[in-house]
Scaffold this active site. Structure first.
Site, short mmCIF file in Angstrom:
data_model
loop_
_atom_site.label_atom_id
_atom_site.label_comp_id
_atom_site.label_asym_id
_atom_site.label_seq_id
_atom_site.Cartn_x
_atom_site.Cartn_y
_atom_site.Cartn_z
N GLU A 81 65.21 71.01 191.03
CA GLU A 81 66.34 71.33 189.83
C GLU A 81 67.33 72.08 190.44
O GLU A 81 68.31 72.45 189.91
CB GLU A 81 65.67 71.83 188.52
CG GLU A 81 64.73 70.66 187.84
CD GLU A 81 64.16 71.31 186.49
OE1 GLU A 81 64.47 72.36 186.16
OE2 GLU A 81 63.38 70.40 185.99
N GLY A 193 58.43 80.09 177.81
CA GLY A 193 57.20 80.22 177.18
C GLY A 193 57.08 80.16 175.74
O GLY A 193 56.02 80.24 175.34
N ALA A 194 58.10 79.62 175.03
CA ALA A 194 58.04 79.60 173.64
C ALA A 194 57.20 78.64 173.02
O ALA A 194 56.60 78.61 171.86
CB ALA A 194 59.55 79.35 173.04
N ASN A 273 64.37 78.08 171.48
CA ASN A 273 63.51 77.40 169.93
C ASN A 273 62.72 78.39 169.47
O ASN A 273 62.30 79.24 170.45
CB ASN A 273 62.97 75.94 170.72
CG ASN A 273 61.85 76.03 171.62
OD1 ASN A 273 62.52 76.05 172.90
ND2 ASN A 273 60.56 76.35 171.23
N ASP A 318 63.10 72.23 168.36
CA ASP A 318 62.93 72.37 169.65
C ASP A 318 64.38 72.23 170.23
O ASP A 318 64.67 71.69 171.23
CB ASP A 318 62.07 71.70 170.62
CG ASP A 318 62.01 72.36 172.06
OD1 ASP A 318 62.62 73.18 172.27
OD2 ASP A 318 61.54 71.38 172.97
N LYS A 345 70.90 70.76 172.79
CA LYS A 345 69.86 69.77 172.58
C LYS A 345 70.25 68.83 171.22
O LYS A 345 70.04 67.83 171.11
CB LYS A 345 68.58 70.16 172.62
CG LYS A 345 67.69 70.31 173.85
CD LYS A 345 66.26 70.57 173.44
CE LYS A 345 65.60 71.01 174.85
NZ LYS A 345 64.17 71.36 174.59
N TRP A 406 68.84 70.67 180.17
CA TRP A 406 69.29 71.57 181.18
C TRP A 406 70.21 70.96 182.14
O TRP A 406 71.01 71.64 182.72
CB TRP A 406 68.06 72.23 181.85
CG TRP A 406 67.28 71.43 182.61
CD1 TRP A 406 66.24 70.60 182.25
CD2 TRP A 406 67.63 70.99 184.07
NE1 TRP A 406 65.76 69.94 183.25
CE2 TRP A 406 66.66 69.96 184.49
CE3 TRP A 406 68.66 71.25 184.93
CZ2 TRP A 406 66.59 69.44 185.52
CZ3 TRP A 406 68.72 70.61 186.20
CH2 TRP A 406 67.56 69.75 186.31
N HIS A 616 50.40 64.93 182.32
CA HIS A 616 50.07 63.52 183.01
C HIS A 616 50.62 62.54 182.15
O HIS A 616 50.21 61.31 182.43
CB HIS A 616 48.47 63.54 182.83
CG HIS A 616 47.86 64.47 183.84
ND1 HIS A 616 47.65 64.31 185.07
CD2 HIS A 616 47.35 65.79 183.57
CE1 HIS A 616 47.15 65.34 185.78
NE2 HIS A 616 46.79 66.20 185.01
N MET A 654 46.54 72.15 189.14
CA MET A 654 45.59 71.91 188.05
C MET A 654 44.76 73.05 187.79
O MET A 654 43.38 73.07 188.51
CB MET A 654 44.85 70.67 188.49
CG MET A 654 43.70 70.05 187.47
SD MET A 654 44.33 69.56 185.77
CE MET A 654 42.93 69.73 184.84
#
Length: 690
Positions: A81, A193-194, A273, A318, A345, A406, A616, A654
């Site tokens: 990104e 982390g919200a 958010n 969100d 958003k 973003w 996933h 993972m």
């Protein structure tokens, strides 16, 4: 073509005849770059975040001669990104897992690389892939925020660490994916982390020493613990409920956009958010919940709040306002206005006076059903009936992916248009309310019922938006969502990469398609441009990934791309070619009906949606980044419990879920995945028969 083999835990120097040149980016350089397009010194090129370059050597008359100058194959399997920075002959960029490299801008030789050694099990706490949006430059140092919450200053010549600061409590699920910004000898960084339950803030650190100058919390602390840390938080406290669940963090993480106006001496920050998303859980009884989903204007020396505007009061969807904040001068009602623009958003395009925060206009730039309009008298949205899904589930546009996420937009002062990556995706929200349970997983308080995301649900577009008329000037339809950010230049060109694997150029005034290049991978990052030894170059980090590629299920698969991570650099007359994309590995197995109780498979589906889907894929359909679990090998199936519960693949990102799942629950998830494999094979057979 150069091959990047690996990133050691400390900086490594490529064997070259000369060292990387000195970097002297400072306040004067940032002011100069506003009009001189030779260099790209910050994530959005300048403090105004326009992503407009005055370079015009590459233009509408010759862009069809643009070709690949060189490329680097990267040892990177997750989304890219970052926007590279360019200064004094060197490109600086970041990869996934917060790794950094410096590259000779003419030849593509890697000057140094640095790996901060992020524990890849930390990826479990990253809502949206192990990505990084880029680095910052200032007075001989390169700054990077790491996924595990550190801010690191590197020597720009060697890549060796100069100082490191812990910016978060590592016991809490904070992450950093955004690019730092630097001004007034301070490095600014926020966090994410919200979705996991944290309290948002952003901080300013001394660029030379790493000493923290100030910190601004975006939501109040529990008032039972004492007075608030600032007058701004005291003002915000009444906008929360008396029954607020302060133990859930509050959210408001500032994980991306920051702009700066040196004339007004105002720093602008977008906030995120709530934590959790659903206000009925977070703040029972209501409240606007300042400063969630807001644009903040502050004094950069102290972090003192000057004004704020909340785009989504009492956010329950969100709908972050962390998207790009762009400063410009527009003629509105016959008068020049210094404005700040944002397309967050929630689907409305906002134009505000950047000195006062006065709302000048706000209109929908896409399909929006949660609100009818913005009331210009109050600046508040007029919400649609049951928009807050309190009494029954509601199908709403946009989804948590946003009408604009973003992915960078750009603004051209020559055309007066904003070039906006738009996406149209709905979601069904359901109120968990009193049934909300805190889990070691996504904690939204809103039951998203879209366990599958069919490809027909998700489309996109490149929109050239007129911010004065608040209407599109032209539009290019995209069959898929999650397309890359944009770059606009004085050569009357707009560049955008697509999720379908193309880098494309259009005329900025009319949207005429002029050029394209097959990237062999989905593109989510925005390109940039620089001038080196008299030649203009276009540079791009190409690598499919991010939230939609992981979660997107069938809609993500529809693009038909996988992650092939590369740095691509173009110039007029470039003749280089890409090596063939690696073949996707196929599992040679005939799926069989799953012999198990229907209740076990149903339980596995619920557990998968809670703990696995975000990485996933919806419906257990992998999106071309992380291996598709439906097609995992027999060896992986045999080692399922060791992987899921014992962390056998933690080095690949993972993490162990032993703190959340029992052996029986892990088995149920496996049964569900196997059932989805069988259903997929059955569906394919039916299509072939037809």
């Amino acid at each position: 073509m150069k091959k990047l083999i690996a990133f050691p835990l400390v900086a490594s120097l490529c064997v070259l005849a000369t060292a990387a040149p000195a970097v002297t980016v400072d306040n004067a350089a940032m002011l100069t770059v506003e009009t001189d397009g030779s260099e790209w010194l910050s994530y959005d090129r300048t403090w105004s975040q326009q992503r407009f370059s005055p370079l015009q050597q590459i233009n509408t008359g010759n862009v069809d001669q643009l070709g690949l100058a060189w490329s680097i194959d990267l040892d990177n399997t997750r989304g890219l990104e970052a926007t590279p920075l360019y200064h004094d002959g060197v490109l600086y960029t970041s990869l996934s897992w917060s790794r950094v490299m410096a590259v000779d801008a003419e030849t593509g030789s890697i000057l140094w690389s640095y790996d901060p050694g992020v524990d890849r099990a930390r990826g479990r706490q990253a809502c949206c892939d192990a990505v990084n949006r880029g680095v910052a430059l200032w007075k001989g140092k390169v700054y990077v925020g790491t996924l595990d919450g550190r801010l690191i200053a590197l020597d720009a010549k060697t890549g060796k660490p100069v100082w490191t600061r812990e910016t978060v409590d590592r016991e809490k699920p904070y992450t950093i994916t955004g690019a730092p910004r630097v001004l007034k000898d301070m490095v600014l960084i926020g966090n994410g982390g919200a979705e996991f339950g944290v309290r948002g803030y952003f901080s300013a650190y001394d660029a030379a020493t790493g000493e923290m100058r100030w910190r601004f919390y975006t939501v109040p602390a529990d008032p039972a613990q004492g007075p608030q840390a600032s007058p701004a938080l005291e003002k915000a406290l009444p906008t929360w409920s008396e029954r607020t669940r302060w133990d859930l963090g509050g959210g408001g993480t500032a994980w991306d956009s920051m702009a700066y106006d040196p004339a007004l001496n105002l720093l602008y920050v977008g906030t995120g958010n709530g934590s959790p998303w659903n206000r009925e859980v977070r703040s029972p009884g209501g409240g606007d919940n300042l400063y969630l989903s807001s644009i903040l204007a502050l004094r950069p020396e102290t972090g003192e709040l000057v004004w704020h505007y909340q785009t989504t009061p009492g956010d329950s969807w969100d709908y972050t306002a962390t998207q790009q904040l762009t400063l410009a001068e527009l003629e509105i009602d016959g008068k020049p206005r210094q404005v700040i623009m944002q397309a967050p958003k929630n689907g409305f395009f906002y134009v505000l006076d950047r000195a006062t925060g006065e709302l000048l206009s706000a209109e929908k730039f896409g399909k929006v059903t949660w609100a009818e309009r913005i009331d210009m008298a109050t600046g508040r949205p007029v919400e649609a009936p049951n928009a807050r899904y309190e009494t029954e589930p509601a199908l709403i546009w946009p989804s948590p992916f946003g009408a604009h996420n973003w992915h960078s937009m750009s603004y051209s002062p020559l055309t007066g248009l904003v070039y906006l990556p738009y996406q149209e995706i709905p979601a069904t929200y359901a109120n968990e309310g009193g049934n909300f349970v805190v889990r070691n997983a996504f904690n939204t308080g809103a039951g998203l019922e879209n366990r599958g995301l069919p490809r027909e649900y998700a489309t996109g577009a490149l929109i050239a938006w007129d911010p004065v008329k608040q209407a599109p000037a032209w539009r290019v339809e995209r069959p898929n969502h999650w397309n890359g950010g944009t770059l606009v230049t004085a050569g009357n060109l707009v560049f955008q990469g697509t999720s379908a694997g193309q880098l494309e150029a259009y005329s900025a005034d009319a949207g005429q398609p002029l050029w394209q290049f097959s990237t062999q991978t989905g593109v989510i990052a925005a390109p940039m441009t620089y001038r080196h030894n008299g030649e203009q170059y276009i540079a791009l980090m190409a690598g499919w990934g991010g939230a939609a590629a992981l979660f997107g299920g069938d809609a993500a698969v529809a693009v038909g791309t996988q992650n092939v991570s590369r740095m691509l650099v173009f110039k007029l007359g470039g003749k280089a070619a890409l090596s063939p994309a690696p073949l996707q590995q196929q599992v040679d197995r005939v799926p069989q009906p799953v012999v198990a109780a229907a209740t076990d498979i149903s339980a596995g589906a619920d557990l998968y949606a809670t703990y696995c889907m975000v990485c996933h894929g919806a419906g257990a359909v992998g999106g071309g980044v992380i291996p598709d679990l439906r097609h995992s090998s027999d060896a992986v199936r045999e080692a399922w419990e060791a992987i899921v519960l014992q962390g056998a693949f933690s080095g690949k990102g993972m993490a162990s879920f032993a703190d959340s799942l029992s052996a029986e629950q892990a088995r149920q998830i496996k049964l569900y995945v196997m059932q989805r494999e069988y259903e997929s094979a059955l569906s394919t057979t039916q299509v072939e028969t037809e």
